[in-house]
Motif scaffolding. Structure first.
Motif, mmCIF file in Angstrom:
data_model
loop_
_atom_site.group_PDB
_atom_site.id
_atom_site.type_symbol
_atom_site.label_atom_id
_atom_site.label_comp_id
_atom_site.label_asym_id
_atom_site.label_seq_id
_atom_site.Cartn_x
_atom_site.Cartn_y
_atom_site.Cartn_z
ATOM 1 N N THR A 201 0.813 -1.216 0.000
ATOM 2 C CA THR A 201 0.000 0.000 0.000
ATOM 3 C C THR A 201 0.848 1.269 0.000
ATOM 4 O O THR A 201 0.575 2.203 -0.760
ATOM 5 C CB THR A 201 -0.941 0.019 1.214
ATOM 6 N N ARG A 202 1.857 1.326 0.862
ATOM 7 C CA ARG A 202 2.743 2.493 0.945
ATOM 8 C C ARG A 202 4.190 2.050 1.140
ATOM 9 O O ARG A 202 4.735 2.128 2.239
ATOM 10 C CB ARG A 202 2.299 3.407 2.093
ATOM 11 N N GLN A 220 -5.512 8.652 5.491
ATOM 12 C CA GLN A 220 -6.217 7.370 5.370
ATOM 13 C C GLN A 220 -5.519 6.273 6.155
ATOM 14 O O GLN A 220 -6.173 5.428 6.772
ATOM 15 C CB GLN A 220 -6.324 6.979 3.894
ATOM 16 N N ILE A 221 -4.191 6.273 6.131
ATOM 17 C CA ILE A 221 -3.448 5.284 6.913
ATOM 18 C C ILE A 221 -3.775 5.419 8.398
ATOM 19 O O ILE A 221 -4.023 4.425 9.094
ATOM 20 C CB ILE A 221 -1.931 5.438 6.685
ATOM 21 N N MET A 222 -3.800 6.652 8.882
ATOM 22 C CA MET A 222 -4.127 6.872 10.282
ATOM 23 C C MET A 222 -5.554 6.421 10.580
ATOM 24 O O MET A 222 -5.811 5.755 11.590
ATOM 25 C CB MET A 222 -3.963 8.354 10.630
ATOM 26 N N LEU A 227 -8.777 2.395 13.170
ATOM 27 C CA LEU A 227 -9.998 1.587 13.130
ATOM 28 C C LEU A 227 -9.671 0.104 13.338
ATOM 29 O O LEU A 227 -10.330 -0.586 14.122
ATOM 30 C CB LEU A 227 -10.707 1.788 11.796
ATOM 31 N N ILE A 228 -8.650 -0.384 12.653
ATOM 32 C CA ILE A 228 -8.245 -1.782 12.812
ATOM 33 C C ILE A 228 -7.738 -2.045 14.218
ATOM 34 O O ILE A 228 -8.076 -3.062 14.847
ATOM 35 C CB ILE A 228 -7.162 -2.131 11.771
ATOM 36 N N THR A 229 -6.946 -1.117 14.743
ATOM 37 C CA THR A 229 -6.376 -1.294 16.081
ATOM 38 C C THR A 229 -7.457 -1.325 17.147
ATOM 39 O O THR A 229 -7.449 -2.186 18.040
ATOM 40 C CB THR A 229 -5.365 -0.173 16.364
ATOM 41 N N LEU A 230 -8.389 -0.389 17.081
ATOM 42 C CA LEU A 230 -9.487 -0.384 18.044
ATOM 43 C C LEU A 230 -10.361 -1.626 17.887
ATOM 44 O O LEU A 230 -10.861 -2.177 18.866
ATOM 45 C CB LEU A 230 -10.323 0.877 17.873
#
Length: 313
Positions: A201-202, A220-222, A227-230
């Protein structure tokens, strides 16, 4: 591998505290010179991810579990100095808020997992990466360094226990290393999966000379990363393996588990005291810890990087 209070003697805790203080000071100076300002939010995201991932114990042989250390992963992405500070932020919150790791043993935990894991692991990664070259070198180096970081930390813990008179070296060394060689395989697998996902992706986040793919912006990465982490903390952590981790298993088998001294914390054992449902309590504790670690790492990075523009790699 979080050492609780009671396992180490005063001299060992004092020595590792001094070493950790020196290592953190050097890491702050290095970060101030080299971390690009645009990567400061990634420090918070990295810390939040490591915290959430460390809640997700995975089973290994013999009724023992392991979890991600994360030092090599962060070192590959943000540099070794960032890895030291990220792991320190995670370990401080785990200790003070969740009683995971002793307060007096905090210096030892930061030294073992953050400083040696981050700096030593990064040195191993760079050696392999340069020998192999290209993207294959990145993957091979990260996998081998991640596996080594678990083994090296286990050796350090065994040495500290032996020096403290808690366990005999001839017994605790093979016990700690054998189990963490297996845990290191999980460490390597998780590290590689995350790095491969970022490469697709990056790639410029790993190799600054690589052109930005444009697939995802920093914003978007943040957003997706948080979102994934939470989601990991809220919905996956209640289902993590509850078997004892490597150090807990060794302590029980050798016979020094009774020496562990608990310490008061608002959400000890990752539970919210006024919530009766254990899964819900774990979810909310994980979400709270993720937010706290993100804020702490972000604020520290923001303070120590007033305007740097170069890159640590």
């Amino acid at each position: 591998m979080h050492i609780p209070d009671g396992f180490l003697d005063g001299r060992t805790m004092a020595a590792t505290a001094v070493l950790s203080a020196g290592g953190l000071s050097l890491a702050v100076r290095q970060l101030r010179r080299q971390l690009p300002r645009r990567r400061v939010p990634l420090m918070g995201l990295a810390a939040a991810f490591v915290f959430a991932a460390q809640m997700l114990n995975f089973p290994i042989a013999g009724g023992t579990s392991g979890h991600l250390l994360g030092s090599v992963l962060i070192a590959v992405l943000l540099g070794p100095a960032a890895a030291v500070l990220v792991l320190a932020a995670v370990l401080i919150v785990q200790c003070l808020v969740f009683a995971d790791g002793g307060l007096l043993a905090l210096g030892a935990n930061i030294f073992n997992m953050g400083i040696v894991g981050g700096v030593g692991g990064y040195a191993i990664y760079r050696c392999v990466q340069r020998l192999a070259g290209g993207q294959r070198g990145v993957i091979m180096g990260a996998a081998f360094a991640a596996w080594c970081s678990a083994a090296i930390a286990a050796v350090l813990v065994a040495g500290e226990l032996a020096i403290s008179g808690t366990a005999q070296w001839a017994i605790v060394f093979p016990a700690m290393v054998n189990v963490h060689l297996l845990i290191g395989l999980g460490e390597a697998a998780i590290t590689v999966l995350v790095i491969v996902a970022i490469q697709r992706t990056r790639p410029d986040l790993i190799d600054p000379s690589a052109p930005a793919s444009g697939a995802l912006s920093h914003r978007q990465i943040m957003g997706y990363g948080l979102l994934i982490t939470l989601g990991m903390a809220l919905f996956v952590s209640p289902f993590a393996c509850h078997w004892p981790d490597g150090l807990e298993r060794v302590a029980g088998a050798i016979g020094f588990a009774h020496r562990a001294a608990g310490s008061p914390a608002p959400m000890a054992d990752y539970k919210v005291p006024w919530i009766k449902s254990a899964p819900l309590g774990t979810s909310l504790a994980g979400a709270a810890g993720t937010a706290l670690v993100f804020i702490l790492a972000f604020v520290v990075a923001r303070v120590v990087t007033p305007g740097t523009t170069t890159d640590p790699r």
